[in-house]
Scaffold this motif. Sequence first.
Motif, PDB file in Angstrom:
ATOM      1  N   ILE A 186       0.296  14.436   9.215  1.00  0.00           N
ATOM      2  CA  ILE A 186      -0.443  13.436   9.985  1.00  0.00           C
ATOM      3  C   ILE A 186      -1.048  14.171  11.174  1.00  0.00           C
ATOM      4  O   ILE A 186      -0.357  14.500  12.143  1.00  0.00           O
ATOM      5  N   LYS A 187      -2.328  14.463  11.105  1.00  0.00           N
ATOM      6  CA  LYS A 187      -2.980  15.374  12.052  1.00  0.00           C
ATOM      7  C   LYS A 187      -3.741  14.672  13.158  1.00  0.00           C
ATOM      8  O   LYS A 187      -4.124  15.305  14.139  1.00  0.00           O
ATOM      9  N   SER A 188      -4.021  13.375  13.003  1.00  0.00           N
ATOM     10  CA  SER A 188      -4.913  12.704  13.937  1.00  0.00           C
ATOM     11  C   SER A 188      -4.625  11.211  13.960  1.00  0.00           C
ATOM     12  O   SER A 188      -3.870  10.691  13.131  1.00  0.00           O
ATOM     13  N   LEU A 189      -5.255  10.513  14.903  1.00  0.00           N
ATOM     14  CA  LEU A 189      -5.123   9.062  14.932  1.00  0.00           C
ATOM     15  C   LEU A 189      -5.731   8.437  13.690  1.00  0.00           C
ATOM     16  O   LEU A 189      -5.275   7.388  13.221  1.00  0.00           O
ATOM     17  N   GLU A 190      -6.741   9.057  13.129  1.00  0.00           N
ATOM     18  CA  GLU A 190      -7.322   8.552  11.879  1.00  0.00           C
ATOM     19  C   GLU A 190      -6.292   8.634  10.759  1.00  0.00           C
ATOM     20  O   GLU A 190      -6.146   7.710   9.955  1.00  0.00           O
ATOM     21  N   ASP A 191      -5.544   9.727  10.721  1.00  0.00           N
ATOM     22  CA  ASP A 191      -4.449   9.825   9.748  1.00  0.00           C
ATOM     23  C   ASP A 191      -3.380   8.769  10.028  1.00  0.00           C
ATOM     24  O   ASP A 191      -2.831   8.165   9.101  1.00  0.00           O
ATOM     25  N   ALA A 192      -3.094   8.557  11.320  1.00  0.00           N
ATOM     26  CA  ALA A 192      -2.071   7.574  11.682  1.00  0.00           C
ATOM     27  C   ALA A 192      -2.492   6.157  11.317  1.00  0.00           C
ATOM     28  O   ALA A 192      -1.636   5.276  11.122  1.00  0.00           O
ATOM     29  N   SER A 193      -3.791   5.924  11.188  1.00  0.00           N
ATOM     30  CA  SER A 193      -4.267   4.590  10.805  1.00  0.00           C
ATOM     31  C   SER A 193      -3.875   4.238   9.372  1.00  0.00           C
ATOM     32  O   SER A 193      -4.002   3.084   8.957  1.00  0.00           O
ATOM     33  N   GLU A 194      -3.377   5.219   8.612  1.00  0.00           N
ATOM     34  CA  GLU A 194      -2.922   4.959   7.243  1.00  0.00           C
ATOM     35  C   GLU A 194      -1.471   4.485   7.196  1.00  0.00           C
ATOM     36  O   GLU A 194      -0.983   4.088   6.131  1.00  0.00           O
ATOM     37  N   LEU A 195      -0.768   4.523   8.330  1.00  0.00           N
ATOM     38  CA  LEU A 195       0.663   4.209   8.313  1.00  0.00           C
ATOM     39  C   LEU A 195       0.953   2.838   7.703  1.00  0.00           C
ATOM     40  O   LEU A 195       1.735   2.721   6.755  1.00  0.00           O
ATOM     41  N   THR A 196       0.345   1.799   8.245  1.00  0.00           N
ATOM     42  CA  THR A 196       0.659   0.454   7.765  1.00  0.00           C
ATOM     43  C   THR A 196       0.198   0.216   6.331  1.00  0.00           C
ATOM     44  O   THR A 196       0.980  -0.276   5.510  1.00  0.00           O
ATOM     45  N   PRO A 197      -1.053   0.562   5.958  1.00  0.00           N
ATOM     46  CA  PRO A 197      -1.455   0.303   4.566  1.00  0.00           C
ATOM     47  C   PRO A 197      -0.681   1.110   3.527  1.00  0.00           C
ATOM     48  O   PRO A 197      -0.352   0.592   2.461  1.00  0.00           O
ATOM     49  N   VAL A 198      -0.359   2.381   3.827  1.00  0.00           N
ATOM     50  CA  VAL A 198       0.378   3.191   2.849  1.00  0.00           C
ATOM     51  C   VAL A 198       1.797   2.648   2.662  1.00  0.00           C
ATOM     52  O   VAL A 198       2.292   2.539   1.532  1.00  0.00           O
ATOM     53  N   ILE A 199       2.456   2.302   3.768  1.00  0.00           N
ATOM     54  CA  ILE A 199       3.807   1.749   3.673  1.00  0.00           C
ATOM     55  C   ILE A 199       3.796   0.449   2.880  1.00  0.00           C
ATOM     56  O   ILE A 199       4.678   0.189   2.048  1.00  0.00           O
ATOM     57  N   THR A 200       2.787  -0.385   3.109  1.00  0.00           N
ATOM     58  CA  THR A 200       2.658  -1.647   2.368  1.00  0.00           C
ATOM     59  C   THR A 200       2.485  -1.385   0.879  1.00  0.00           C
ATOM     60  O   THR A 200       3.142  -2.031   0.038  1.00  0.00           O
ATOM     61  N   GLU A 201       1.630  -0.444   0.538  1.00  0.00           N
ATOM     62  CA  GLU A 201       1.392  -0.094  -0.859  1.00  0.00           C
ATOM     63  C   GLU A 201       2.670   0.396  -1.540  1.00  0.00           C
ATOM     64  O   GLU A 201       2.989   0.011  -2.671  1.00  0.00           O
ATOM     65  N   LYS A 202       3.422   1.241  -0.846  1.00  0.00           N
ATOM     66  CA  LYS A 202       4.671   1.778  -1.412  1.00  0.00           C
ATOM     67  C   LYS A 202       5.703   0.666  -1.603  1.00  0.00           C
ATOM     68  O   LYS A 202       6.436   0.648  -2.602  1.00  0.00           O
ATOM     69  N   ALA A 203       5.789  -0.253  -0.629  1.00  0.00           N
ATOM     70  CA  ALA A 203       6.747  -1.354  -0.730  1.00  0.00           C
ATOM     71  C   ALA A 203       6.412  -2.261  -1.911  1.00  0.00           C
ATOM     72  O   ALA A 203       7.304  -2.691  -2.659  1.00  0.00           O
ATOM     73  N   ILE A 204       5.135  -2.549  -2.105  1.00  0.00           N
ATOM     74  CA  ILE A 204       4.705  -3.398  -3.223  1.00  0.00           C
ATOM     75  C   ILE A 204       5.011  -2.721  -4.559  1.00  0.00           C
ATOM     76  O   ILE A 204       5.494  -3.363  -5.505  1.00  0.00           O
ATOM     77  N   SER A 205       4.771  -1.439  -4.629  1.00  0.00           N
ATOM     78  CA  SER A 205       5.087  -0.688  -5.851  1.00  0.00           C
ATOM     79  C   SER A 205       6.574  -0.761  -6.176  1.00  0.00           C
ATOM     80  O   SER A 205       6.975  -0.923  -7.332  1.00  0.00           O
ATOM     81  N   PHE A 206       7.409  -0.658  -5.144  1.00  0.00           N
ATOM     82  CA  PHE A 206       8.862  -0.719  -5.327  1.00  0.00           C
ATOM     83  C   PHE A 206       9.266  -2.077  -5.913  1.00  0.00           C
ATOM     84  O   PHE A 206      10.111  -2.155  -6.823  1.00  0.00           O
ATOM     85  N   ILE A 207       8.673  -3.148  -5.401  1.00  0.00           N
ATOM     86  CA  ILE A 207       8.983  -4.482  -5.911  1.00  0.00           C
ATOM     87  C   ILE A 207       8.602  -4.594  -7.383  1.00  0.00           C
ATOM     88  O   ILE A 207       9.387  -5.089  -8.213  1.00  0.00           O
ATOM     89  N   LYS A 208       7.419  -4.129  -7.723  1.00  0.00           N
ATOM     90  CA  LYS A 208       6.951  -4.209  -9.115  1.00  0.00           C
ATOM     91  C   LYS A 208       7.885  -3.456 -10.054  1.00  0.00           C
ATOM     92  O   LYS A 208       8.190  -3.923 -11.153  1.00  0.00           O
ATOM     93  N   ARG A 209       8.332  -2.276  -9.622  1.00  0.00           N
ATOM     94  CA  ARG A 209       9.144  -1.436 -10.505  1.00  0.00           C
ATOM     95  C   ARG A 209      10.595  -1.884 -10.608  1.00  0.00           C
ATOM     96  O   ARG A 209      11.319  -1.450 -11.505  1.00  0.00           O
TER      97      ARG A 209
END
Length: 479
Positions: A186-209
């Motif tokens: 995570i090199k920049s604030l732009e990279d940090a802007s992915e924190l919430t959407p990526v975590i959400t995506e991973k959580a949803i994947s976990f539920i599906k599986r």
Amino acid sequence: MLRVLSLLLVSMGLCLLMAFQSEKPAAKTPNIVLFFIDDLGYGDLSVNGALGYKTPNLDKMATEGTRFTNFMAAQAVCSASRAALLTGCYPNRLGISGAFGPNAGVGLNPKEETIAELVKAQGYATGIFGKWHLGSDQEFLPLQQGFDEYYGVPYSHDMWPLHPWQERAKYPPLHWIEGNKPVKEIKSLEDASELTPVITEKAISFIKRNKNKPFFLYVPHPLPHVPLAASAKFRGKSQRGIFGDVMMELDWSVGEIMKELKAQGLDNNTLVIFTSDNGPWLNYGDHAGSAGGFREGKGTSFEGGQREPCIMRWPGVIPAGRVSNKLLSTLDVLPTIAKLTGAKLPKEKIDGYDFTALLKGDESQTPRESFLYYYRKNNLEAVRKGDWKLVFAHPGRTYEGSLPGKNGQPGPAPEDHQFPKALYNLARDPSERYDVLEQNPEIVAELEKIADAARDDMGDDLQQKTGKNVREIGRTVKK
């Protein structure tokens, strides 16, 4: 004779069939989804009065579940608070204090039993997506603490070279961790802007599986801890600046995960808990949240530092639209989840109480009568019983009397302010402004007894006292 025997056999068969049909199917143990938001203040949800943005998904969760308005984080700082949530123990009982930096060489002792370990023994799938902050060395990471899956950051995302505090420029690069391995910097604030959407995506994947087995999903979002960053979809959408944008995106995340539970037919058998690790970091001004009228914020043992928003939802089990004012804490989450899932409690002593009956609507229950406000390494700064809170003389952080910073730069927050001994009635004075110590000597004496017992048990650095029942922090094994 044969006819009589035949009739008897038929009768027995009918009785067995009726008995079988009358048996209720075994109740399924619930899935658990636990949101733990970072530096979220009591006043940061629109259902609690936030202005300049809305949190519609959390507001809906409140109308469909119960809001607990006297819900306390165990300590007002990252690592200590997270240790308490996952173990049901005051963090100082575990030798844990503060917020661990990178390569600290310490962490949650692997001998301690976490919620994940307890429910995993019951056949649950376990996953964490978000901020860990209980030790960044491999022996302390989530896979060694009962979790099957982990994708997130190992500590606060301000512990990186770009932090405005100059001394933090020496920190190593910050990476996403998958399992036990760093995978992306995570090199920049732009990279940090992915924190919430990526975590959400991973959580949803976990539920599906894991939809066909019980699961424990832990979602400790790193935001709205500074530095603030929102994805392009939410940037500039609120009237509260970047803080409001971040809050709108976190609310969206909760909504997406709740939506997935419904899509998978899991909604009615899932307990969802939403709360925070500590109050707002107020000296960050427009990049900080609101304590909702309570005194002080993060890093203090006043109510603004430790009283957190808390919503719990489980359709058909938890009453909808209810507000409960009973005293509870993150310490109480573990024993309650253990009861609901049939898991065994940890072998070592814990400090939490099972509040299952209260959770299900029995307001006659008072599972927790008192609470201890420890801070710094092991300072007992206050004790509470019912509505009464006795604050002991102590040095501490204060945000009062200093202008907060702006645009991501912190203002001053002196750490050596001397707070006097005082007694507050939180029922009449929740903002802790009117000291009634002199008028209530019998209440003071009662609370002093609670404090003395706590000092014998866990110690108190303010009185240079060592507790009898403090366990060892985890330390890195030198190779």
